[in-house]
Design a protein around this motif. Sequence first.
Motif, PDB file in Angstrom:
ATOM      1  N   LEU A   1       0.826  -1.208   0.000  1.00 21.91           N
ATOM      2  CA  LEU A   1       0.000   0.000   0.000  1.00 21.91           C
ATOM      3  C   LEU A   1       0.864   1.263   0.000  1.00 21.91           C
ATOM      4  N   ARG A   2       1.982   1.212   0.713  1.00 19.93           N
ATOM      5  CA  ARG A   2       2.869   2.382   0.736  1.00 19.93           C
ATOM      6  C   ARG A   2       3.533   2.601  -0.622  1.00 19.93           C
ATOM      7  N   VAL A   3       3.780   1.540  -1.334  1.00 22.19           N
ATOM      8  CA  VAL A   3       4.325   1.695  -2.688  1.00 22.19           C
ATOM      9  C   VAL A   3       3.288   2.359  -3.591  1.00 22.19           C
ATOM     10  N   GLN A   4       2.032   1.978  -3.435  1.00 19.62           N
ATOM     11  CA  GLN A   4       0.974   2.558  -4.271  1.00 19.62           C
ATOM     12  C   GLN A   4       0.721   4.028  -3.932  1.00 19.62           C
ATOM     13  N   ASP A   5       0.990   4.410  -2.702  1.00 20.72           N
ATOM     14  CA  ASP A   5       0.658   5.765  -2.236  1.00 20.72           C
ATOM     15  C   ASP A   5       1.733   6.236  -1.258  1.00 20.72           C
ATOM     16  N   PRO A   6       2.936   6.562  -1.765  1.00 22.66           N
ATOM     17  CA  PRO A   6       4.079   6.826  -0.885  1.00 22.66           C
ATOM     18  C   PRO A   6       3.859   7.946   0.129  1.00 22.66           C
ATOM     19  N   HIS A   7       3.104   8.975  -0.254  1.00 20.12           N
ATOM     20  CA  HIS A   7       2.918  10.127   0.629  1.00 20.12           C
ATOM     21  C   HIS A   7       1.496  10.230   1.193  1.00 20.12           C
TER      22      HIS A   7
ATOM     23  N   LEU B   1     -12.136   3.572  -1.848  1.00 23.67           N
ATOM     24  CA  LEU B   1     -10.772   3.040  -1.809  1.00 23.67           C
ATOM     25  C   LEU B   1     -10.570   2.022  -2.934  1.00 23.67           C
ATOM     26  N   GLN B   2     -11.567   1.182  -3.157  1.00 23.19           N
ATOM     27  CA  GLN B   2     -11.435   0.182  -4.221  1.00 23.19           C
ATOM     28  C   GLN B   2     -11.364   0.843  -5.589  1.00 23.19           C
ATOM     29  N   ARG B   3     -12.146   1.890  -5.802  1.00 29.45           N
ATOM     30  CA  ARG B   3     -12.092   2.606  -7.075  1.00 29.45           C
ATOM     31  C   ARG B   3     -10.733   3.267  -7.278  1.00 29.45           C
ATOM     32  N   GLU B   4     -10.211   3.859  -6.215  1.00 21.67           N
ATOM     33  CA  GLU B   4      -8.943   4.577  -6.332  1.00 21.67           C
ATOM     34  C   GLU B   4      -7.774   3.635  -6.570  1.00 21.67           C
ATOM     35  N   PHE B   5      -7.742   2.505  -5.860  1.00 17.89           N
ATOM     36  CA  PHE B   5      -6.578   1.613  -5.921  1.00 17.89           C
ATOM     37  C   PHE B   5      -6.808   0.367  -6.773  1.00 17.89           C
ATOM     38  N   LYS B   6      -8.010   0.254  -7.347  1.00 19.95           N
ATOM     39  CA  LYS B   6      -8.324  -0.881  -8.226  1.00 19.95           C
ATOM     40  C   LYS B   6      -8.094  -2.217  -7.527  1.00 19.95           C
TER      41      LYS B   6
ATOM     42  N   VAL C   1      -0.368   2.001   7.887  1.00 17.19           N
ATOM     43  CA  VAL C   1       0.118   2.496   6.603  1.00 17.19           C
ATOM     44  C   VAL C   1       0.390   3.982   6.744  1.00 17.19           C
ATOM     45  N   PHE C   2      -0.605   4.684   7.278  1.00 15.33           N
ATOM     46  CA  PHE C   2      -0.462   6.085   7.681  1.00 15.33           C
ATOM     47  C   PHE C   2      -1.318   6.291   8.925  1.00 15.33           C
ATOM     48  N   ARG C   3      -0.802   7.028   9.882  1.00 17.18           N
ATOM     49  CA  ARG C   3      -1.546   7.270  11.125  1.00 17.18           C
ATOM     50  C   ARG C   3      -1.632   8.770  11.391  1.00 17.18           C
ATOM     51  N   ASP C   4      -2.851   9.229  11.654  1.00 17.26           N
ATOM     52  CA  ASP C   4      -3.111  10.655  11.911  1.00 17.26           C
ATOM     53  C   ASP C   4      -2.501  11.515  10.813  1.00 17.26           C
ATOM     54  N   HIS C   5      -2.732  11.113   9.584  1.00 19.96           N
ATOM     55  CA  HIS C   5      -2.177  11.787   8.417  1.00 19.96           C
ATOM     56  C   HIS C   5      -3.114  12.923   7.993  1.00 19.96           C
TER      57      HIS C   5
END
Length: 312
Positions: A29-35, A80-85, A169-173
């Motif tokens: 997941l971090r590779v798909q959305d690094p930031h 989320l499913q639409r965004e990340f397929k 994956v991300f916390r309090d982002h």
Amino acid sequence: MVEQPTQSDPQADAAVLEDAAVPEVVSWLRVQDPHGERMAKVFRETFDQIYDGQRTGRYRLDQLFKTEKTHFGTLIEINLQREFKFEDGDLLDFSILGMEIDCKYSHSGQWMIPVEAFEQLLLVAKADDAKTQWSVGVVRATAAHRRVSENRDRKTSLNPDGRAAVQWVFRDHPMQPNALLQLPRELVDHVMGQPSGQKRLNELFRVAQNLRLSNNIIATVAQQKDYMKRVRSNGGSRSALKPEGIIILSGDYNAQRSLAGALGAVIPEPGEVVSVTVVPAESAFEGVPIGDGVWRLARLGEEPTTAAPAVR
């Protein structure tokens, strides 16, 4: 003495695989959305989708019906499913890296786990629009991670060990802020109480200065199909507020973003505007050239005596 080969323990092997699955999904997941930008967009758009502000004028969770609040988790899963397929799972919501994973959202972080998700991977999510924060993590719903108690549907939740086992994956982002939640409630009520969409927008730009105002906020306040037309010159807020020394800067134009930065104002992102009050600067060293003059931000309590310059 010849060392005998050790016998494989299927349960131990399965435990190793289960332990490895959580960080594997987190890394993917971090590779798909690094930031975290893609996930942040999903949370922002889902809040805006459920508020439906352009038609309803709503902008906070306590204005929603109970069924709408319940539906929020479903929308997060869909978006989320639409965004990340993500591929559909056979048993659970998604399949990631060939592994079944159930998507669970809770505003409070008390994720309810159905029987079919016991021992399975969970993608857990929560968000707070007022704090402009969201979190997404992965955990396995093992017996050691679940509460013993269950409700009538046999659903349960993570126990303290389970919550501690979540790998984030991300916390309090951060996500794009909801400006109407950053203002005092009475001030927003005052804005929303104006008799027309144009007057509501004019008042918003007066009281919400130096805040990032998204297009969705503009739509929520205006509650009109042509809401962005109400911002522009030729009868919009820019024209109406110019005599008061107020300029409205759009994040869709690099020149206006640069001008906001030069003035020391909050810089709007694409799809946002920022309103500020400006006054003539005492010298070229204290201000920014705009049109034929040099201007600076008005100080707290300073009343402008000159109309604002035209901004291009």
